[in-house]
Write an enzyme that holds these catalytic residues in place. Structure first.
Site, PDB file in Angstrom:
ATOM      1  N   GLU A  24       0.841  -1.192   0.000  1.00 58.39           N
ATOM      2  CA  GLU A  24       0.000   0.000   0.000  1.00 58.39           C
ATOM      3  C   GLU A  24       0.877   1.243   0.000  1.00 58.39           C
ATOM      4  OE1 GLU A  24      -3.766   0.689   2.432  1.00 58.39           O
ATOM      5  OE2 GLU A  24      -2.356   2.041   3.448  1.00 58.39           O
ATOM      6  N   THR A  55      -3.950   4.855  -1.801  1.00 59.23           N
ATOM      7  CA  THR A  55      -5.040   5.305  -0.951  1.00 59.23           C
ATOM      8  C   THR A  55      -5.707   6.557  -1.504  1.00 59.23           C
ATOM      9  OG1 THR A  55      -3.632   6.686   0.462  1.00 59.23           O
ATOM     10  CG2 THR A  55      -3.874   4.368   1.074  1.00 59.23           C
ATOM     11  N   ALA A 132     -20.265   0.397   1.285  1.00 59.49           N
ATOM     12  CA  ALA A 132     -19.317  -0.114   0.287  1.00 59.49           C
ATOM     13  C   ALA A 132     -20.019  -0.965  -0.756  1.00 59.49           C
ATOM     14  CB  ALA A 132     -18.211  -0.918   0.983  1.00 59.49           C
ATOM     15  N   HIS A 166     -15.224  -4.166  13.835  1.00 60.78           N
ATOM     16  CA  HIS A 166     -15.149  -2.786  13.367  1.00 60.78           C
ATOM     17  C   HIS A 166     -15.659  -1.869  14.480  1.00 60.78           C
ATOM     18  CE1 HIS A 166     -16.229   0.866  11.170  1.00 60.78           C
ATOM     19  NE2 HIS A 166     -15.461   0.442  10.186  1.00 60.78           N
TER      20      HIS A 166
END
Length: 325
Positions: A24, A55, A132, A166
């Site tokens: 990433e 990102t 999402a 989460h």
């Protein structure tokens, strides 16, 4: 009873699958950061990863720099970009334009994320996407409208997965239901949020498979070499870092010793995930290559051998400038 198919009768066909490797990156925030990033890109490119994710800021706050970085990765390197995309605060029309722009510059992989809710506690604008899975649906619709342009490579859509609950979720079981919904919407794979304990990836994989999640779930690991970074990530994700590791890092009498301890802990996390059946490793680099490459060196992943994919006559300097060869 039907006879076994040719593929089923050759079970060894899938036994030697190589382990996927990815990193990433995030768009640079200054010229100095850009120069450092392109040094890192050059070092990471030498390991021939399968893709690098880029990102994307909350509500697209760094859209232009993210797209510019992606464009340069496509044009000037052999790296395949996986573009992050968040949906909170954006309308379907705005997001469709962004998706089309990404496809036009050569992106064939998108990580579909909800993104952070407004920090002021307010609600997203009326008509903006909220989840999402809605973004996955939109990506597939844009892809379908451009299907003739994508005959040589359809779009792969990735999503996030959470080894621990989460922060906004009522339970780990709810997180798995959300992951299953993303799969039903058309997700191809998942990358996990950071985790700090060796059994957490295996536990996630067990829960997901029992619930019917069949897509690859790739563990995301970060080099655990910085106390400040580990602490900050723990706060942001709501995940409690390993106190034993934090104590060992704090007791280290040099940066080199801290790096050795952190790299070793990261390798242990990655190996535990691989032992549990992980199909790949995704390294959160924070735009730094040294620790990531140390982790990779100690993992000794089985990787495919590929010829240099860079177009003839093109090579890139550490600062990212194209040079004549």
């Amino acid at each position: 009873m039907s006879p076994p198919s040719l593929i089923e009768s050759h079970s060894t066909l899938s036994d030697a699958a190589p382990v996927a490797l990815s990193y990433e990156l995030f768009p640079p925030r200054s010229p100095a950061a850009a120069e450092s990033l392109w040094t890192t890109i050059g070092e990471l490119e030498s390991t021939d990863p399968d893709y690098v994710s880029v990102t994307y800021g909350a509500s697209g706050s760094n859209r232009s720099t993210a797209v510019e970085l992606i464009y340069r990765l496509v044009q000037e390197t052999t790296l395949r970009p996986l573009a992050h995309l968040t949906c909170v605060g954006n309308s379907p029309q705005e997001l469709a334009e962004i998706i089309a722009e990404l496809l036009d510059v050569g992106v064939r992989g998108i990580l579909a994320l909800r993104g952070d809710m407004p920090k002021d506690g307010g609600t997203p604008p009326e008509g903006s996407l909220r989840y999402a899975q809605d973004l996955i649906d939109l990506i597939r619709r844009v892809e379908q409208r451009r299907s003739a342009l994508l005959c040589a490579g359809k779009v792969a859509v990735g999503v996030a997965a959470y080894p621990t609950r989460h922060p906004e979720s009522p339970s780990e079981a709810h997180d798995i239901e959300v992951l299953l919904a993303k799969q039903r919407s058309g997700a191809d794979f998942a990358i996990t949020q950071v985790f700090f304990h060796t059994g957490q990836y295996a536990d996630l994989l067990t829960r997901a498979r029992r619930a019917g999640v069949t897509i690859p779930i790739i563990p995301g690991v970060m080099p655990l070499t910085s106390i400040r970074r580990v602490t900050r990530l723990g706060e942001l994700t709501g995940v409690e870092p390993d106190t034993g590791l934090m104590d060992r890092l704090a007791a280290a009498d040099s940066d080199a010793e801290r790096a050795r301890i952190g790299v070793g802990a990261t390798v242990d996390l990655a190996n535990a995930a691989l032992d549990a059946g992980a199909p790949g490793i995704h390294l959160y680099t924070f735009n730094e290559h040294a620790s990531a490459l140390e982790v990779l060196d100690k993992l000794a992943l089985p990787r495919p051998r590929r010829a240099d994919r860079r177009p003839a006559g093109r090579r890139v300097s550490a600062s990212g400038h194209q040079l004549a060869s």
